[in-house]
Scaffold this motif. Structure first.
Motif, mmCIF file in Angstrom:
data_model
loop_
_atom_site.group_PDB
_atom_site.id
_atom_site.type_symbol
_atom_site.label_atom_id
_atom_site.label_comp_id
_atom_site.label_asym_id
_atom_site.label_seq_id
_atom_site.Cartn_x
_atom_site.Cartn_y
_atom_site.Cartn_z
ATOM 1 N N ARG A 204 -16.930 48.027 63.762
ATOM 2 C CA ARG A 204 -17.022 46.761 64.511
ATOM 3 C C ARG A 204 -16.731 45.583 63.587
ATOM 4 N NH1 ARG A 204 -22.341 48.054 68.055
ATOM 5 N NH2 ARG A 204 -21.419 47.705 70.093
ATOM 6 N N GLY B 147 -13.197 44.912 62.735
ATOM 7 C CA GLY B 147 -12.327 44.405 63.802
ATOM 8 C C GLY B 147 -11.798 45.452 64.757
ATOM 9 N N ALA B 148 -12.250 46.707 64.669
ATOM 10 C CA ALA B 148 -11.838 47.699 65.666
ATOM 11 C C ALA B 148 -12.533 47.358 66.994
ATOM 12 C CB ALA B 148 -12.213 49.098 65.205
ATOM 13 N N ARG B 149 -11.874 47.712 68.108
ATOM 14 C CA ARG B 149 -12.402 47.350 69.437
ATOM 15 C C ARG B 149 -13.154 48.544 70.029
ATOM 16 N NH1 ARG B 149 -9.407 47.299 74.550
ATOM 17 N NH2 ARG B 149 -7.548 47.806 73.350
ATOM 18 N N VAL C 282 -14.531 50.660 72.769
ATOM 19 C CA VAL C 282 -14.232 50.764 74.206
ATOM 20 C C VAL C 282 -15.128 51.782 74.908
ATOM 21 C CG1 VAL C 282 -11.859 49.929 74.054
ATOM 22 C CG2 VAL C 282 -12.311 52.379 73.738
ATOM 23 N N PHE D 270 -13.105 53.924 69.547
ATOM 24 C CA PHE D 270 -12.634 52.624 69.082
ATOM 25 C C PHE D 270 -11.131 52.544 69.285
ATOM 26 C CE2 PHE D 270 -16.575 52.575 66.600
ATOM 27 C CZ PHE D 270 -16.963 51.242 66.727
ATOM 28 N N ASP E 20 -7.546 49.961 68.762
ATOM 29 C CA ASP E 20 -7.007 48.968 67.809
ATOM 30 C C ASP E 20 -7.499 49.228 66.388
ATOM 31 O OD1 ASP E 20 -6.057 48.012 70.181
ATOM 32 O OD2 ASP E 20 -7.323 46.236 70.238
#
Ligand code: NDP
Length: 502
Positions: free
Chosen positions: A352, A355-357, A359, A379, A381
């Protein structure tokens, strides 16, 4: 009636097994935990150095015992067939012991225990089919041939994720070739291996051929690796432990085979059958809670189908049934160790902040008491330079990355320290085979994933280790070649010139 059942062992001290006899260790004991409840369920012995010495001495004596040393290859095979039958008849009990120790779902542990029986039969059949060669050495009146011999005493150091299956990859070929074993199970999962020791005795293997000393890696494991009476090490576990073992074994000039961690790439191309591919990706990361060395933890998706694949992965992840590992409809059980839960949570937080998204998942499910559960987590991105994509997590956490073309996909897939497994989903066979050629991984699965076979050599490249389990390759690992030269010319040769071929 065996005492090695979950019910029979609850609250009990597990014994050790040396020279055909179970006994209480003189060492200290520590708690064995049930990951489904987080509670202690048995006591595991930390075997002493003297007990390791005794186990090695028993194995060495077995190698010299005519009942084992001179047993015909076919009779060795018969013992293995008998053991295979006993394992098959005890699948339910062995699987329940494994589930109790490591929390993996009972349905999978049954399947893996059945596979142990299949593996034993495969190597039983091989025991009397291993041949040497005759070699034309360009020297008239000379016969050169080779014989294959056992290596000697094998030190098997086993992890917690699939104790019986992973032990058997060493045990079955090692016994087929006439070696003896000293086994150290993981401190977190010893019970099923002790139950197996009982079956080894029942099958009729001579005392000392198979010994089990439980305990900690840093003490018991290390003592086995360094022991001068142990001829070869077979280790499955983490890469950092593998480095320690390789270095100690190297120092003793002792061969070791190492199956270590992975960060396996799992590719979804735009021409893939997406139903099957998404199912394969889910299976590759969430089966066994991601606690497999071949977990497909980096999923590369072609940019043209990226959003659709993310949506499908999120939908499938939401359907995963989390629950008690012995419930027949559970798909994801607890993690094996509390330290794994903390480690996985650390990776989730780290991803997190990098910068990983997130989901899907990311937390711990409620309503399951104090069990060591983590939600299946996805995750999007993810970049290949993030920690999430570089380090082995050994938990149910998938990172999804995007690729534009095959050159980029191969470059990213190979940009890792590891090289254990890989998978690709595509309906273009040319593309699949080009990937197969260029990927730096010991195993390549095309339109399937996590499909091993005892007949198929398995093992990694790069920091995933070296040596091959399964298949004919395993017989080579657990035997050594002796070269024999006979001069039948009846003549004396020049005493001062080496007899090389002209
Ligand atoms: P380890 O590599 O520590 O454990 C594997 C086995 O090695 C265990 O029996 C362990 O003993 C033993 N061991 C530990 N230290 C030594 C040593 N110095 N000398 C000899 N034997 C030793 O794995 P962990 O359980 O700590 O898990 C750490 C990570 O390793 C996981 O998060 C995962 O990434 C990876 N792993 C990979 C596996 C695979 O299938 N490739 C399997 C298991 C883990 P003990 O546990 O009794 O202390």
């Amino acid at each position: 009636m065996t005492r090695f059942t979950v019910g029979g062992l609850v609250g009990q001290r597990l014994p050790i097994f040396i020279n055909g006899t179970f006994r209480d260790s003189a060492g200290t004991h520590f708690a064995g935990f049930d990951p489904a409840t987080g509670e202690e369920w048995c006591q595991v012995a930390d075997s002493t150095a003297a007990e390791v010495d005794e186990a090695v001495a028993a194995a060495r004596a077995a190698m010299q015992n005519p009942a084992w040393r001179d047993l015909s290859q076919s009779d060795r095979g018969l013992l293995l067939y008998r053991l295979a039958d006993l394992v098959a008849a005890n699948v339910e009990n062995l699987a329940r012991l494994e589930t109790k120790d490591n929390g993996k779902i009972l349905r999978e542990m049954r399947a893996l225990t059945q596979a142990v029986s299949v593996g034993l039969r495969y190597f039983a059949g091989m025991a009397d089919k291993i041949e040497g060669t005759t070699i034309p050495v360009n020297k008239p009146d000379m016969l050169n041939f080779t014989v294959r011999e056992p290596v000697g005493v094998i030190g098997a150091i086993v992890p917690w994720n699939s104790p019986l299956l992973l032990l058997n990859r060493c045990m079955a070929p090692a016994l087929a070739m006439g070696n003896a074993l000293v086994v150290k199970p993981s401190e977190h999962a010893s019970a099923a291996i002790l139950a197996l020791a009982e079956l080894v005795t029942e099958a009729g293997f001579p005392a000392g051929v198979f010994n089990v000393v439980t305990g900690r890696g840093a003490s018991v494991g290390d003592a086995i690796v360094r022991h001068p009476g142990v001829n070869k090490i077979d280790f499955t576990g983490g890469t950092s432990t593998g480095r320690l073992i390789a270095s100690a074994a190297g120092n003793a000039l002792k061969p070791a085979m190492l199956e270590l961690g992975g960060k396996s790439p799992h590719i979804v191309c735009e021409d893939a059958d997406l139903d099957r591919a998404v199912n394969g990706v889910i299976s590759g990361i969430f089966a066994a809670g991601g606690q497999t060395c071949v977990a497909g933890s980096r999923c590369f998706v072609h940019e043209s189908i990226y959003d659709e694949v993310i949506d499908r992965l999120v939908a499938r992840t939401a359907e995963v049934r989390i629950g008690a590992p012995d419930a027949e409809d559970t798909q994801l059980g607890p993690l094996a160790l509390w330290s794994q839960v903390e480690k996985v949570q650390g990776f989730i937080e780290g991803a997190r902040s990098e910068g990983a998204r997130l989901v899907a998942g990311g937390g711990r499910p409620g309503g399951l008491g104090n069990g060591w559960y983590v939600e299946p987590t996805v995750f999007a991105d993810v970049r290949n330079d993030m920690r999430l994509a570089r380090e082995e997590i050994f938990g149910p956490v998938l990172g999804v990355l995007k690729f534009r073309d095959d050159d980029e996909m191969i470059r990213l897939a190979n940009d890792t320290a590891y090289g254990l497994a890989s998978g690709i989903w595509t309906n273009d066979i040319n593309r699949a085979l080009r990937f197969m050629r260029r990927i730096e991984a010991g195993m390549v699965w095309i339109n399937t994933y996590r499909s091993p076979s005892v007949m198929s050599p398995s093992g990694g490249f790069k920091e995933s280790g070296y040596g091959k389990h399964n298949g004919f390759a395993a017989v080579e690992e657990f035997s050594r070649i002796k070269t024999v030269v006979i001069d039948y010319s009846g003549k004396s040769q020049d005493a001062f010139v080496m007899r090389v071929a002209k």
